[in-house]
Design an enzyme around this catalytic site. Structure first.
Site, mmCIF file in Angstrom:
data_model
loop_
_atom_site.group_PDB
_atom_site.id
_atom_site.type_symbol
_atom_site.label_atom_id
_atom_site.label_comp_id
_atom_site.label_asym_id
_atom_site.label_seq_id
_atom_site.Cartn_x
_atom_site.Cartn_y
_atom_site.Cartn_z
ATOM 1 N N ASP A 176 -7.158 12.974 17.014
ATOM 2 C CA ASP A 176 -7.302 11.718 17.614
ATOM 3 C C ASP A 176 -8.339 11.500 18.656
ATOM 4 O O ASP A 176 -8.212 12.352 19.668
ATOM 5 C CB ASP A 176 -5.733 11.271 18.118
ATOM 6 C CG ASP A 176 -5.705 9.750 18.388
ATOM 7 O OD1 ASP A 176 -6.578 9.247 19.317
ATOM 8 O OD2 ASP A 176 -4.956 9.157 17.954
ATOM 9 N N ARG B 149 -8.764 9.584 21.189
ATOM 10 C CA ARG B 149 -8.295 9.464 22.391
ATOM 11 C C ARG B 149 -7.930 10.885 23.068
ATOM 12 O O ARG B 149 -8.446 11.034 24.299
ATOM 13 C CB ARG B 149 -7.271 8.376 22.479
ATOM 14 C CG ARG B 149 -7.368 7.013 22.005
ATOM 15 C CD ARG B 149 -6.227 6.131 21.716
ATOM 16 N NE ARG B 149 -5.561 6.707 20.279
ATOM 17 C CZ ARG B 149 -4.904 5.912 19.611
ATOM 18 N NH1 ARG B 149 -4.451 4.705 19.965
ATOM 19 N NH2 ARG B 149 -4.776 6.260 18.282
ATOM 20 N N ASN C 237 0.925 -1.279 0.065
ATOM 21 C CA ASN C 237 0.022 -0.049 0.007
ATOM 22 C C ASN C 237 0.880 1.317 -0.087
ATOM 23 O O ASN C 237 1.459 1.666 0.922
ATOM 24 C CB ASN C 237 -0.936 0.087 1.227
ATOM 25 C CG ASN C 237 -1.879 1.309 1.388
ATOM 26 O OD1 ASN C 237 -1.769 1.941 0.598
ATOM 27 N ND2 ASN C 237 -2.566 1.113 2.413
ATOM 28 N N GLU D 190 -8.128 -4.642 5.604
ATOM 29 C CA GLU D 190 -8.121 -4.567 4.312
ATOM 30 C C GLU D 190 -6.818 -5.296 3.532
ATOM 31 O O GLU D 190 -6.844 -5.872 2.372
ATOM 32 C CB GLU D 190 -7.787 -2.874 3.914
ATOM 33 C CG GLU D 190 -9.010 -2.154 4.191
ATOM 34 C CD GLU D 190 -8.816 -0.662 4.413
ATOM 35 O OE1 GLU D 190 -8.353 -0.232 5.518
ATOM 36 O OE2 GLU D 190 -9.207 -0.026 3.528
ATOM 37 N N ARG E 257 -2.821 -2.040 -3.231
ATOM 38 C CA ARG E 257 -3.847 -1.277 -3.239
ATOM 39 C C ARG E 257 -3.529 0.054 -4.121
ATOM 40 O O ARG E 257 -2.674 0.619 -4.198
ATOM 41 C CB ARG E 257 -3.957 -0.604 -1.559
ATOM 42 C CG ARG E 257 -5.102 0.409 -1.570
ATOM 43 C CD ARG E 257 -4.983 1.093 -0.234
ATOM 44 N NE ARG E 257 -5.926 1.804 -0.093
ATOM 45 C CZ ARG E 257 -5.851 3.156 0.288
ATOM 46 N NH1 ARG E 257 -4.590 3.575 0.847
ATOM 47 N NH2 ARG E 257 -6.702 3.929 0.682
ATOM 48 N N HIS F 107 -12.706 3.439 0.346
ATOM 49 C CA HIS F 107 -12.782 2.450 1.270
ATOM 50 C C HIS F 107 -13.291 1.140 0.949
ATOM 51 O O HIS F 107 -13.756 0.461 1.607
ATOM 52 C CB HIS F 107 -13.590 3.073 2.696
ATOM 53 C CG HIS F 107 -12.692 3.941 3.450
ATOM 54 N ND1 HIS F 107 -13.260 5.018 3.817
ATOM 55 C CD2 HIS F 107 -11.305 4.078 3.826
ATOM 56 C CE1 HIS F 107 -12.345 5.830 4.636
ATOM 57 N NE2 HIS F 107 -11.194 5.299 4.523
ATOM 58 N N GLY G 182 -12.504 5.817 10.592
ATOM 59 C CA GLY G 182 -11.015 5.864 10.888
ATOM 60 C C GLY G 182 -10.587 7.342 10.741
ATOM 61 O O GLY G 182 -11.658 8.235 10.950
ATOM 62 N N GLY H 71 -9.507 8.609 8.148
ATOM 63 C CA GLY H 71 -10.470 9.116 7.103
ATOM 64 C C GLY H 71 -11.746 8.164 7.239
ATOM 65 O O GLY H 71 -11.670 7.118 7.843
ATOM 66 N N ARG I 286 -10.556 16.047 8.034
ATOM 67 C CA ARG I 286 -11.249 16.640 6.718
ATOM 68 C C ARG I 286 -12.642 17.302 7.098
ATOM 69 O O ARG I 286 -13.349 16.758 8.182
ATOM 70 C CB ARG I 286 -11.340 15.529 5.875
ATOM 71 C CG ARG I 286 -10.169 15.029 4.990
ATOM 72 C CD ARG I 286 -10.497 14.248 3.857
ATOM 73 N NE ARG I 286 -9.184 13.607 3.425
ATOM 74 C CZ ARG I 286 -9.188 12.262 3.578
ATOM 75 N NH1 ARG I 286 -9.911 11.230 3.998
ATOM 76 N NH2 ARG I 286 -7.915 11.505 2.972
ATOM 77 N N GLU J 75 -14.162 0.635 15.763
ATOM 78 C CA GLU J 75 -13.555 -0.666 16.604
ATOM 79 C C GLU J 75 -13.403 -0.553 18.061
ATOM 80 O O GLU J 75 -13.601 -1.074 19.002
ATOM 81 C CB GLU J 75 -12.454 -0.993 16.004
ATOM 82 C CG GLU J 75 -12.663 -1.926 14.456
ATOM 83 C CD GLU J 75 -11.576 -2.264 13.766
ATOM 84 O OE1 GLU J 75 -10.341 -2.551 14.298
ATOM 85 O OE2 GLU J 75 -11.732 -2.289 12.333
ATOM 86 N N ASN J 76 -12.887 1.072 18.266
ATOM 87 C CA ASN J 76 -12.348 1.149 19.785
ATOM 88 C C ASN J 76 -13.233 2.238 20.389
ATOM 89 O O ASN J 76 -12.878 2.601 21.796
ATOM 90 C CB ASN J 76 -10.929 1.686 19.498
ATOM 91 C CG ASN J 76 -10.022 0.590 19.030
ATOM 92 O OD1 ASN J 76 -9.839 -0.289 19.608
ATOM 93 N ND2 ASN J 76 -9.335 0.868 17.975
ATOM 94 N N ILE K 121 -11.570 4.212 14.955
ATOM 95 C CA ILE K 121 -12.732 4.887 15.935
ATOM 96 C C ILE K 121 -13.825 3.843 16.032
ATOM 97 O O ILE K 121 -14.343 3.423 17.117
ATOM 98 C CB ILE K 121 -13.309 5.980 15.228
ATOM 99 C CG1 ILE K 121 -12.072 7.231 15.482
ATOM 100 C CG2 ILE K 121 -14.303 6.663 16.174
ATOM 101 C CD1 ILE K 121 -12.361 8.129 14.232
HETATM 102 P P1 ADP Z 1 -6.594 5.477 8.890
HETATM 103 O O1 ADP Z 1 -6.430 4.268 8.564
HETATM 104 O O2 ADP Z 1 -7.685 6.307 8.283
HETATM 105 O O3 ADP Z 1 -5.411 6.336 9.364
HETATM 106 P P2 ADP Z 1 -7.389 4.313 11.528
HETATM 107 O O4 ADP Z 1 -8.673 3.317 11.088
HETATM 108 O O5 ADP Z 1 -6.145 3.411 11.966
HETATM 109 O O6 ADP Z 1 -7.380 5.441 10.478
HETATM 110 O O7 ADP Z 1 -8.132 5.024 12.806
HETATM 111 C C1 ADP Z 1 -7.253 5.926 13.443
HETATM 112 C C2 ADP Z 1 -8.031 6.713 14.538
HETATM 113 O O8 ADP Z 1 -8.722 5.863 15.222
HETATM 114 C C3 ADP Z 1 -7.098 7.626 15.348
HETATM 115 O O9 ADP Z 1 -6.997 8.753 14.934
HETATM 116 C C4 ADP Z 1 -7.981 7.438 16.746
HETATM 117 O O10 ADP Z 1 -9.020 8.754 16.579
HETATM 118 C C5 ADP Z 1 -8.791 6.188 16.554
HETATM 119 N N1 ADP Z 1 -8.279 5.127 17.574
HETATM 120 C C6 ADP Z 1 -7.397 4.407 17.363
HETATM 121 N N2 ADP Z 1 -7.198 3.594 18.466
HETATM 122 C C7 ADP Z 1 -8.094 4.063 19.226
HETATM 123 C C8 ADP Z 1 -8.316 3.788 20.426
HETATM 124 N N3 ADP Z 1 -7.739 2.591 21.462
HETATM 125 N N4 ADP Z 1 -9.318 4.430 21.550
HETATM 126 C C9 ADP Z 1 -10.068 5.491 20.720
HETATM 127 N N5 ADP Z 1 -9.798 5.803 19.592
HETATM 128 C C10 ADP Z 1 -8.805 5.093 18.648
#
Ligand code: ADP
Length: 396
Positions: A282, A284, A7, A383, A90, A179, A209, A211, A240, A333-334, A331
């Protein structure tokens, strides 16, 4: 079969080697700062992460370093390059030319180049990665997997913009969506875990995420998605803006003395939850700032969730119903508090959240209650695995 998944970004290259039979990752990592100085991160399965700083003037040196690390006598996951059976790339933008993944040959590279002006930051980097692999591993079959391909099934009323038709005729200005690999992977998985027929299931996938985009998948076909000609349209993202009245741009440009590229730089890099909060992109950091009373961090979180809920509602309308809603990516997932804020706005769809299940992070789980009218899941996206599967299907 071992598949090297690549990628390429403009100054980065992410990679994984996946054994397609076991679907295990044998090694993974990334090259950063290509063309600036250069750093390789390499991690074999079950091994320590290795970081090597070394000059990488172009993607070719980066690919060479990846191959050297993969076949390194001590820590290499492979004995020799002969163990790489295929390469999956990709590719960000396939325009209207690619409706599915494809074996890469000279004609395909030419056609991808024709899509370059639709994704001037991404496609040229993807092609550089393809050429670098071809130079260093001639004869190894390569497959291109496009972010846009899954969305090529959208009906015209969904993908056309309300502007003079000639811009579509002349320049193919329309919604493409991104995506796609993730939306396809997650929606298929939703059908598997619910035991429902993919061909008749109505699914909304929220890929949240840095994005972020949402996709309406009706009977296995993308029928609408929130990103557009570029990834800027739709949800409020990390940096964005997502949807905005274009007249606001002229207004800001005049006030701030900016041209179009200056404005787009702000919309892509300085907006979203980071621009609103002034804290971070982020979640977090946003959650922490919000809990400490930072009102703009709270506003950014609320705006993000509100926009997601609005799109879910509009896609339920677009499909005349919804059976399953999936949250995925960093975001999705977490971040349970975002999922809750979204689902709390969807009570009218008969959605009831299982708060205890929703408190888990990063695992595949049903987060709606047994009597919820719509099933809601967290489904981690993958992915790279999706690209490896597509690659194997085409080279076998
Ligand atoms: P991309 O692939 O678009 O860069 P990701 O799918 O990796 O993005 O997502 C990144 C975002 O996910 C981070 O900017 C953060 O906001 C969020 N994130 C990742 N891990 C955690 C977590 N453990 N708790 C809360 N938010 C998280």
């Amino acid at each position: 079969m071992n598949v090297l998944v690549i990628n390429c970004g403009s100054s980065s290259l992410k990679y994984q080697v996946i054994d397609s039979e076991s679907e295990q990752v044998l090694a993974k990592g990334l090259c950063e700062r290509i063309g600036i100085d250069g750093r390789l991160v390499y991690q074999p399965a079950g091994g320590e992460k290795e970081i090597t700083d070394a000059p990488m003037p172009t993607h070719k040196e980066a690919v060479q370093m990846v191959l050297d690390a993969l076949t390194n006598e001590k820590t290499g996951a492979l004995k020799s390059l002969d163990e790489i059976d295929a390469i999956g790339h990709r590719i960000v933008h396939g325009g209207e030319k690619f409706t599915s993944s494809t074996i890469i040959n000279d004609d395909v590279i030419k056609t991808v180049e024709e899509c370059n002006d639709l994704a001037p930051l991404h496609n040229p980097a993807n092609i550089i990665g393809i050429n670098a692999c071809r130079d260093l591993m001639p004869g190894v079959p390569m497959v291109g997997v496009f972010d846009t391909a899954f969305h090529q099934t959208m009906p015209k009323e969904a993908y056309m913009y309300g502007i003079p038709y000639e811009y579509y005729d002349k320049y193919k200005v329309r919604k493409y969506g991104f995506h796609g690999t993730s939306h396809s992977f997650v929606s298929k998985r939703a059908a598997e875990i619910t035991g429902r027929d993919y061909g008749s299931l109505k699914t909304i996938v929220c890929h949240l995420g840095n994005g972020a985009s949402i996709c309406a998948v009706d009977g296995g076909r993308s029928v609408d998605t929130s990103m557009g000609l570029s990834p800027l349209e739709g949800l409020i993202m990390g940096t964005r803006s997502g949807d905005i009245d274009p007249s606001a741009l002229e207004f800001i440009a005049n006030k701030e003395g900016l041209d179009i590229s200056g404005i787009l730089q702000i919309l892509n890099k300085k907006s979203g939850v980071e621009g609103i909060s002034g804290v971070s992109s982020d979640f977090r950091d946003l959650e922490k700032a919000s809990s400490e009373g930072n009102e703009r961090a709270t506003l950014a979180i609320d705006m993000f969730a509100y926009r997601v809920a609005k799109y879910v509602g509009s896609y339920a309308a677009a499909m005349n119903g919804v059976d399953v809603i999936c949250f995925t990516a960093g975001i999705g997932e977490n971040t349970g508090f975002i999922r809750k804020k979204v689902c709390d706005r969807l009570g009218y769809l008969g959605i009831a959240l299982d708060e205890s299940a929703n408190s888990t992070r990063g695992e595949e789980i049903k987060i709606s209650t047994a009597d919820s009218k719509v099933e809601v899941y967290v489904i981690p996206t993958n992915e790279e695995l999706a690209i490896a599967r597509e690659t194997v299907a085409l080279v076998k």
